[in-house]
Motif scaffolding. Structure first.
Motif, PDB file in Angstrom:
ATOM      1  N   GLN A 117       0.830  -1.210   0.000  1.00  0.00           N
ATOM      2  CA  GLN A 117       0.000   0.000   0.000  1.00  0.00           C
ATOM      3  C   GLN A 117       0.866   1.263   0.000  1.00  0.00           C
ATOM      4  O   GLN A 117       0.529   2.243  -0.650  1.00  0.00           O
ATOM      5  N   LEU A 118       1.968   1.233   0.720  1.00  0.00           N
ATOM      6  CA  LEU A 118       2.906   2.365   0.712  1.00  0.00           C
ATOM      7  C   LEU A 118       3.509   2.558  -0.675  1.00  0.00           C
ATOM      8  O   LEU A 118       3.612   3.680  -1.172  1.00  0.00           O
ATOM      9  N   ILE A 119       3.901   1.456  -1.307  1.00  0.00           N
ATOM     10  CA  ILE A 119       4.525   1.530  -2.625  1.00  0.00           C
ATOM     11  C   ILE A 119       3.545   2.065  -3.661  1.00  0.00           C
ATOM     12  O   ILE A 119       3.891   2.893  -4.506  1.00  0.00           O
ATOM     13  N   LYS A 120       2.294   1.612  -3.602  1.00  0.00           N
ATOM     14  CA  LYS A 120       1.293   2.030  -4.579  1.00  0.00           C
ATOM     15  C   LYS A 120       0.706   3.404  -4.284  1.00  0.00           C
ATOM     16  O   LYS A 120      -0.021   3.945  -5.113  1.00  0.00           O
ATOM     17  N   GLY A 121       0.963   3.966  -3.104  1.00  0.00           N
ATOM     18  CA  GLY A 121       0.460   5.290  -2.781  1.00  0.00           C
ATOM     19  C   GLY A 121      -0.919   5.292  -2.157  1.00  0.00           C
ATOM     20  O   GLY A 121      -1.554   6.331  -2.071  1.00  0.00           O
ATOM     21  N   VAL A 122      -1.392   4.143  -1.702  1.00  0.00           N
ATOM     22  CA  VAL A 122      -2.697   4.066  -1.044  1.00  0.00           C
ATOM     23  C   VAL A 122      -2.608   4.665   0.351  1.00  0.00           C
ATOM     24  O   VAL A 122      -3.547   5.311   0.818  1.00  0.00           O
ATOM     25  N   ILE A 123      -1.477   4.462   1.012  1.00  0.00           N
ATOM     26  CA  ILE A 123      -1.229   5.070   2.323  1.00  0.00           C
ATOM     27  C   ILE A 123       0.063   5.870   2.246  1.00  0.00           C
ATOM     28  O   ILE A 123       0.846   5.729   1.299  1.00  0.00           O
ATOM     29  N   ALA A 124       0.273   6.715   3.244  1.00  0.00           N
ATOM     30  CA  ALA A 124       1.464   7.564   3.259  1.00  0.00           C
ATOM     31  C   ALA A 124       2.104   7.521   4.637  1.00  0.00           C
ATOM     32  O   ALA A 124       1.459   7.179   5.634  1.00  0.00           O
ATOM     33  N   LEU A 125       3.356   7.890   4.684  1.00  0.00           N
ATOM     34  CA  LEU A 125       4.120   7.931   5.925  1.00  0.00           C
ATOM     35  C   LEU A 125       4.284   9.383   6.343  1.00  0.00           C
ATOM     36  O   LEU A 125       4.764  10.208   5.556  1.00  0.00           O
ATOM     37  N   VAL A 126       3.874   9.702   7.577  1.00  0.00           N
ATOM     38  CA  VAL A 126       3.946  11.085   8.072  1.00  0.00           C
ATOM     39  C   VAL A 126       4.714  11.115   9.384  1.00  0.00           C
ATOM     40  O   VAL A 126       4.837  10.104  10.084  1.00  0.00           O
ATOM     41  N   LYS A 127       5.216  12.297   9.710  1.00  0.00           N
ATOM     42  CA  LYS A 127       5.975  12.480  10.944  1.00  0.00           C
ATOM     43  C   LYS A 127       5.050  13.055  12.011  1.00  0.00           C
ATOM     44  O   LYS A 127       4.365  14.055  11.780  1.00  0.00           O
ATOM     45  N   TYR A 132       6.847   8.241  13.753  1.00  0.00           N
ATOM     46  CA  TYR A 132       6.319   8.160  12.398  1.00  0.00           C
ATOM     47  C   TYR A 132       5.047   7.323  12.412  1.00  0.00           C
ATOM     48  O   TYR A 132       4.956   6.336  13.141  1.00  0.00           O
ATOM     49  N   GLU A 133       4.078   7.708  11.594  1.00  0.00           N
ATOM     50  CA  GLU A 133       2.812   6.983  11.519  1.00  0.00           C
ATOM     51  C   GLU A 133       2.403   6.805  10.060  1.00  0.00           C
ATOM     52  O   GLU A 133       2.827   7.566   9.193  1.00  0.00           O
ATOM     53  N   LEU A 134       1.549   5.816   9.826  1.00  0.00           N
ATOM     54  CA  LEU A 134       0.977   5.565   8.506  1.00  0.00           C
ATOM     55  C   LEU A 134      -0.460   6.070   8.510  1.00  0.00           C
ATOM     56  O   LEU A 134      -1.208   5.829   9.449  1.00  0.00           O
ATOM     57  N   VAL A 135      -0.831   6.821   7.468  1.00  0.00           N
ATOM     58  CA  VAL A 135      -2.194   7.347   7.338  1.00  0.00           C
ATOM     59  C   VAL A 135      -2.674   7.115   5.906  1.00  0.00           C
ATOM     60  O   VAL A 135      -1.861   6.954   4.989  1.00  0.00           O
ATOM     61  N   PRO A 136      -3.999   7.131   5.676  1.00  0.00           N
ATOM     62  CA  PRO A 136      -4.504   7.026   4.306  1.00  0.00           C
ATOM     63  C   PRO A 136      -4.039   8.203   3.447  1.00  0.00           C
ATOM     64  O   PRO A 136      -3.732   9.284   3.955  1.00  0.00           O
ATOM     65  N   ALA A 137      -4.011   7.986   2.145  1.00  0.00           N
ATOM     66  CA  ALA A 137      -3.498   8.998   1.214  1.00  0.00           C
ATOM     67  C   ALA A 137      -4.311  10.287   1.263  1.00  0.00           C
ATOM     68  O   ALA A 137      -3.755  11.378   1.145  1.00  0.00           O
ATOM     69  N   ALA A 138      -5.631  10.183   1.438  1.00  0.00           N
ATOM     70  CA  ALA A 138      -6.474  11.383   1.489  1.00  0.00           C
ATOM     71  C   ALA A 138      -6.113  12.250   2.697  1.00  0.00           C
ATOM     72  O   ALA A 138      -6.074  13.483   2.601  1.00  0.00           O
ATOM     73  N   ILE A 139      -5.833  11.611   3.808  1.00  0.00           N
ATOM     74  CA  ILE A 139      -5.429  12.348   5.014  1.00  0.00           C
ATOM     75  C   ILE A 139      -4.051  12.972   4.798  1.00  0.00           C
ATOM     76  O   ILE A 139      -3.796  14.099   5.224  1.00  0.00           O
ATOM     77  N   ALA A 140      -3.163  12.257   4.120  1.00  0.00           N
ATOM     78  CA  ALA A 140      -1.833  12.799   3.835  1.00  0.00           C
ATOM     79  C   ALA A 140      -1.941  14.047   2.961  1.00  0.00           C
ATOM     80  O   ALA A 140      -1.163  14.994   3.133  1.00  0.00           O
ATOM     81  N   ASP A 141      -2.897  14.059   2.032  1.00  0.00           N
ATOM     82  CA  ASP A 141      -3.108  15.258   1.208  1.00  0.00           C
ATOM     83  C   ASP A 141      -3.552  16.436   2.067  1.00  0.00           C
ATOM     84  O   ASP A 141      -3.096  17.568   1.876  1.00  0.00           O
ATOM     85  N   LYS A 142      -4.447  16.188   3.010  1.00  0.00           N
ATOM     86  CA  LYS A 142      -4.905  17.253   3.916  1.00  0.00           C
ATOM     87  C   LYS A 142      -3.761  17.765   4.775  1.00  0.00           C
ATOM     88  O   LYS A 142      -3.636  18.966   5.014  1.00  0.00           O
ATOM     89  N   ILE A 143      -2.919  16.861   5.234  1.00  0.00           N
ATOM     90  CA  ILE A 143      -1.762  17.252   6.056  1.00  0.00           C
ATOM     91  C   ILE A 143      -0.781  18.060   5.209  1.00  0.00           C
ATOM     92  O   ILE A 143      -0.233  19.068   5.667  1.00  0.00           O
ATOM     93  N   ALA A 144      -0.567  17.650   3.971  1.00  0.00           N
ATOM     94  CA  ALA A 144       0.367  18.355   3.084  1.00  0.00           C
ATOM     95  C   ALA A 144      -0.117  19.763   2.777  1.00  0.00           C
ATOM     96  O   ALA A 144       0.701  20.669   2.574  1.00  0.00           O
ATOM     97  N   GLN A 145      -1.439  19.985   2.746  1.00  0.00           N
ATOM     98  CA  GLN A 145      -1.960  21.333   2.538  1.00  0.00           C
ATOM     99  C   GLN A 145      -1.581  22.247   3.692  1.00  0.00           C
ATOM    100  O   GLN A 145      -1.353  23.437   3.499  1.00  0.00           O
ATOM    101  N   ARG A 146      -1.522  21.688   4.897  1.00  0.00           N
ATOM    102  CA  ARG A 146      -1.205  22.489   6.075  1.00  0.00           C
ATOM    103  C   ARG A 146       0.303  22.641   6.268  1.00  0.00           C
ATOM    104  O   ARG A 146       0.785  23.719   6.571  1.00  0.00           O
ATOM    105  N   ASP A 147       1.039  21.525   6.138  1.00  0.00           N
ATOM    106  CA  ASP A 147       2.495  21.553   6.303  1.00  0.00           C
ATOM    107  C   ASP A 147       3.084  20.423   5.463  1.00  0.00           C
ATOM    108  O   ASP A 147       2.967  19.247   5.818  1.00  0.00           O
TER     109      ASP A 147
END
Length: 180
Positions: A117-127, A132-147
């Motif tokens: 899932q990490l390789i395919k981009g379904v989930i993402a790794l965040v700090k 470090y934690e794993l979150v769904p890709a949609a949540i990672a997009d929301k986090i990336a908008q903020r920081d």
């Protein structure tokens, strides 16, 4: 209301003789100005206006800085909340997934499903703070908008269909599960 002159006399900073002399000079200036038609400029009032304007500007700048700090704290709290509410359980991990955090190479243990899932981009790794934690890709997009610096690994789907004509390695396929 007690005038400034009376306050200075009371405090002992000016004697009566000096105060009387200053009053006479002021009356002479006013009388002369009226006779010649000049406008009397009170320098102390002008200085007070400038000081007030400078103080207002300093206060405005301080308020802007405080607001920026408050906004930064609010964004950080939103990121922490998004991560803690949506983190994916990775306790069963036995495969080491290596990634970079700044200039350091870090290692996170995940299971085979999470790795794909990490390789395919379904989930993402965040700090999150120091971890470090794993979150769904949609949540990672929301986090990336903020920081954007909070998202460490978020793979995107690259189309392999578009191959350049003069690519010398076009015949060689790159495996998706390549580990380093």
């Amino acid at each position: 209301m007690i005038s400034l002159q009376e306050q200075l006399l009371k405090a002992g900073m000016v004697d009566k003789k000096k105060a009387k002399q200053l009053n006479q000079e002021k009356r002479k200036q006013v009388k002369q100005a009226k006779a010649t038609g000049q406008v009397i400029v009170d320098e102390s009032k002008e200085a007070a206006k400038r000081a007030l304007a400078e103080k207002v500007e300093r206060d405005r700048e301080l308020n802007r800085q405080r607001q920026a700090e408050a906004d930064k704290k609010a964004i950080k709290a939103q990121i922490i909340q998004l991560i803690t509410l949506n983190k994916i359980d990775r306790r069963r991990g036995e495969i080491a997934y290596q990634f970079t955090d700044g200039k350091k190479i870090k290692k996170l243990y995940v299971d085979a499903l999470l790795q794909t899932q990490l390789i395919k981009g379904v989930i993402a790794l965040v700090k999150l703070r120091d971890g470090y934690e794993l979150v769904p890709a949609a949540i990672a997009d929301k986090i990336a908008q903020r920081d954007d610096s909070a998202v460490l690994v978020h793979n995107t789907k690259v189309s392999n269909d578009a191959v350049e004509e003069d690519d010398p390695y076009a015949a060689y396929q790159i495996p998706d599960d390549l580990m380093w």
